[in-house]
Design an enzyme around this catalytic site. Structure first.
Site, short mmCIF file in Angstrom:
data_model
loop_
_atom_site.label_atom_id
_atom_site.label_comp_id
_atom_site.label_asym_id
_atom_site.label_seq_id
_atom_site.Cartn_x
_atom_site.Cartn_y
_atom_site.Cartn_z
N ARG A 1 0.87 -1.17 0.00
CA ARG A 1 0.00 0.00 0.00
C ARG A 1 0.91 1.23 0.00
O ARG A 1 1.99 1.22 0.61
CB ARG A 1 -0.90 0.06 1.25
CG ARG A 1 -2.04 -0.95 1.25
CD ARG A 1 -3.10 -0.64 0.20
NE ARG A 1 -4.23 -1.55 0.26
CZ ARG A 1 -4.41 -2.62 -0.53
NH1 ARG A 1 -3.51 -2.92 -1.45
NH2 ARG A 1 -5.49 -3.37 -0.41
N HIS B 1 -2.09 0.25 -9.77
CA HIS B 1 -2.63 -0.73 -8.81
C HIS B 1 -3.23 -1.92 -9.56
O HIS B 1 -4.44 -2.19 -9.46
CB HIS B 1 -3.66 -0.06 -7.89
CG HIS B 1 -3.87 -0.82 -6.60
ND1 HIS B 1 -4.12 -0.21 -5.40
CD2 HIS B 1 -3.88 -2.15 -6.33
CE1 HIS B 1 -4.27 -1.12 -4.45
NE2 HIS B 1 -4.13 -2.32 -5.00
N GLU C 1 -4.37 7.52 -4.66
CA GLU C 1 -4.72 6.79 -5.90
C GLU C 1 -6.07 7.27 -6.40
O GLU C 1 -6.98 7.44 -5.59
CB GLU C 1 -4.76 5.28 -5.63
CG GLU C 1 -3.40 4.72 -5.27
CD GLU C 1 -3.39 3.21 -5.02
OE1 GLU C 1 -4.41 2.55 -5.29
OE2 GLU C 1 -2.37 2.70 -4.56
N1 LIG Z 1 -0.83 -4.25 -5.29
C1 LIG Z 1 -1.88 -5.04 -5.21
O1 LIG Z 1 -2.73 -5.09 -6.07
C2 LIG Z 1 -2.00 -5.93 -4.02
C3 LIG Z 1 -2.54 -7.21 -4.19
C4 LIG Z 1 -2.67 -8.01 -3.08
C5 LIG Z 1 -2.27 -7.57 -1.83
N2 LIG Z 1 -1.75 -6.32 -1.70
C6 LIG Z 1 -1.31 -5.85 -0.39
O2 LIG Z 1 -0.38 -6.80 0.11
C7 LIG Z 1 -0.64 -7.05 1.48
C8 LIG Z 1 -0.09 -8.40 1.87
O3 LIG Z 1 -0.89 -9.44 1.36
P1 LIG Z 1 -0.63 -10.97 1.81
O4 LIG Z 1 -1.80 -11.75 1.35
O5 LIG Z 1 0.73 -11.40 1.42
O6 LIG Z 1 -0.70 -10.80 3.40
P2 LIG Z 1 -0.03 -11.72 4.52
O7 LIG Z 1 -0.71 -11.36 5.77
O8 LIG Z 1 -0.01 -13.14 4.08
O9 LIG Z 1 1.49 -11.20 4.56
C9 LIG Z 1 1.89 -10.00 5.11
C10 LIG Z 1 3.14 -10.26 5.94
O10 LIG Z 1 3.60 -9.01 6.44
C11 LIG Z 1 4.12 -9.24 7.74
N3 LIG Z 1 4.17 -8.00 8.51
C12 LIG Z 1 3.15 -7.31 9.06
N4 LIG Z 1 3.61 -6.23 9.70
C13 LIG Z 1 4.95 -6.24 9.54
C14 LIG Z 1 5.99 -5.39 9.98
N5 LIG Z 1 5.73 -4.30 10.71
N6 LIG Z 1 7.26 -5.69 9.63
C15 LIG Z 1 7.53 -6.80 8.90
N7 LIG Z 1 6.59 -7.64 8.47
C16 LIG Z 1 5.31 -7.37 8.79
C17 LIG Z 1 3.19 -10.28 8.35
O11 LIG Z 1 3.84 -10.98 9.39
C18 LIG Z 1 2.89 -11.17 7.14
O12 LIG Z 1 3.76 -12.28 7.09
C19 LIG Z 1 -2.15 -6.88 1.60
O13 LIG Z 1 -2.53 -6.57 2.91
C20 LIG Z 1 -2.44 -5.76 0.63
O14 LIG Z 1 -2.38 -4.52 1.29
C21 LIG Z 1 -1.62 -5.50 -2.76
O1 LIG Z 2 -5.72 -5.88 -1.47
C1 LIG Z 2 -5.95 -6.34 -2.59
O2 LIG Z 2 -6.58 -7.39 -2.77
C2 LIG Z 2 -5.45 -5.63 -3.79
O3 LIG Z 2 -4.85 -4.44 -3.48
C3 LIG Z 2 -6.51 -5.45 -4.84
O4 LIG Z 2 -7.45 -4.53 -4.38
#
Ligand SMILES: NC(=O)c1ccc[n+]([C@@H]2O[C@H](COP(=O)([O-])OP(=O)(O)OC[C@H]3O[C@@H](n4cnc5c(N)ncnc54)[C@H](O)[C@@H]3O)[C@@H](O)[C@H]2O)c1
Ligand SMILES: O=C(O)[C@H](O)CO
Length: 334
Positions: free
Chosen positions: A237, A285, A266
């Site tokens: 994010r 995004h 955004e």
């Molecule tokens: N760009 C996009 O379109 C897109 C798509 C999917 C997800 N995302 C973002 O990616 C994030 C992660 O998704 P995910 O499914 O891998 O989540 P997840 O919960 O599986 O992984 C996130 C990891 O971050 C770690 N974490 C949390 N706080 C931390 C900190 N302060 N320091 C170090 N590590 C920390 C957690 O322990 C976890 O292992 C989502 O929350 C979303 O915001 C963006």
């Molecule tokens: O969090 C997510 O799933 C991605 O950012 C798409 O919105």
């Protein structure tokens, strides 16, 4: 009588039909000034809500006086006030896993585009500046065999690390709230303190959620620790980094390049200095934005809402820990 739900995102017809068979659906493809009043009226009647990309803080959710369950078509839950929802005993459902591989593909695209200067080189061709054989001022840098540092080794971080390890023979290092034993065993990943990771990685990718603990996790101090040759990738994010500090690091050459899929604001305003930097590759995004994956996300979110309104939050509940902590969840089926 069917339960009333509010849908605030355009979704494929077959998924809309699955909702309409079970619920009385009020549909807002978009919420803007002209329909906000009607939206709030529907919100006040809704027992369930489903959608994405709209801020759902306590100020909005307190209008949803009958709400029993919320379902976001995303894995990220930062649009919602999780604690507020839990305080009212309302589960927030989300869509983990189905988007891991697609999002990791996008992150690797950013890695390749920044390292090989793909957008910049393509523009050279299309803008008529490819007039002779390219010189070393246009060279990129290798990806294979380099060190990939991942901040946030969760579901998507792991999928990215897999690509680096198996596809590109990269050395994987990471920092995370907890050790990720699977990544260590399967991908030979090394756990490091953040500072060491920042100093020693060639590519640094942030993949944490946005929370009060990760807001501005990466700022001027962190960019200053990175190698001058480092390439920074953000797919989590925008607010997880200090965008001004990143712009400064890119403009002064204190790091080599950045690939960004997410931004503080955004859509990114066209007057953002990021738009003027050749060493910034910017995506709107699109992490999970393929037809196949977006359909899986909608389908998962529809299933989630149906189950949650039947009182089953055993799968995909993002605020389960908060609900459990205060024993606040009472089945909406009751
Ligand atoms: N760009 C996009 O379109 C897109 C798509 C999917 C997800 N995302 C973002 O990616 C994030 C992660 O998704 P995910 O499914 O891998 O989540 P997840 O919960 O599986 O992984 C996130 C990891 O971050 C770690 N974490 C949390 N706080 C931390 C900190 N302060 N320091 C170090 N590590 C920390 C957690 O322990 C976890 O292992 C989502 O929350 C979303 O915001 C963006
Ligand atoms: O969090 C997510 O799933 C991605 O950012 C798409 O919105």
């Amino acid at each position: 009588m069917k339960k009333k739900i509010l849908l605030y995102k355009k979704i494929p017809e077959q998924e809309f039909q699955r909702l309409a068979e079970r619920f009385d659906v009020t549909y807002f493809p978009i919420v803007n000034d002209s329909n906000r009043h009607a939206f709030f009226t529907a919100l006040a009647e809704a027992e369930g809500i489903i959608g994405s990309s709209a801020a759902m803080g306590a100020d909005i959710l307190n209008k949803a006086v009958k709400l029993k369950a919320a379902s976001t078509i995303s894995v990220g839950t930062d649009q919602f006030d999780l604690a507020y929802l839990a305080g009212r005993g309302i589960p927030l459902m989300h869509t983990p896993d189905v988007l891991n591989e697609t999002t990791a593909d996008t992150l690797f695209t950013l890695i390749m585009c920044t390292a090989r200067r793909a957008i910049e080189m393509s523009k050279m061709v299309t803008e008529g500046r490819w007039t002779k054989s390219i010189g070393e001022q246009s060279y990129g840098t290798d990806v294979h065999g380099k060190t990939l540092g991942i901040i946030g080794m969760g579901r998507i971080g792991y999928a990215l690390a897999k690509r680096g390890h198996f596809g590109f023979n990269m050395k994987i290092q990471y920092t995370n709230r907890r050790r990720n034993i699977n990544a260590e065993q399967d991908l030979n990943a090394t756990y490091l303190e953040m500072e060491v990771l920042l100093k020693t990685s060639d590519f640094i990718c942030v993949m944490t959620p946005l929370t009060e603990h990760t807001e501005r996790l990466i700022g001027a101090k962190e960019f200053a620790l990175m190698k001058k040759s480092a390439i920074f990738i953000n797919g989590s994010r925008g607010k997880v980094i200090d965008e001004k500090a990143l712009i400064n690091a890119l403009a002064t050459g204190s790091i080599r390049a950045a690939g960004l899929d997410v931004f503080e604001v955004e859509p990114l305003p066209i007057d953002s200095p990021l738009c003027t930097l050749d060493n910034a590759v910017l995506f709107p995004h699109i992490g999970s934005a393929t037809t196949e994956t977006r359909l899986k996300m909608v389908s998962c979110a529809v299933d989630n809402l149906i189950r949650a309104l039947e009182g089953d939050i055993s799968c995909h509940c993002a605020n389960r820990h908060l609900l459990d902590a205060q024993d606040a969840y009472t089945s909406s089926a009751e």
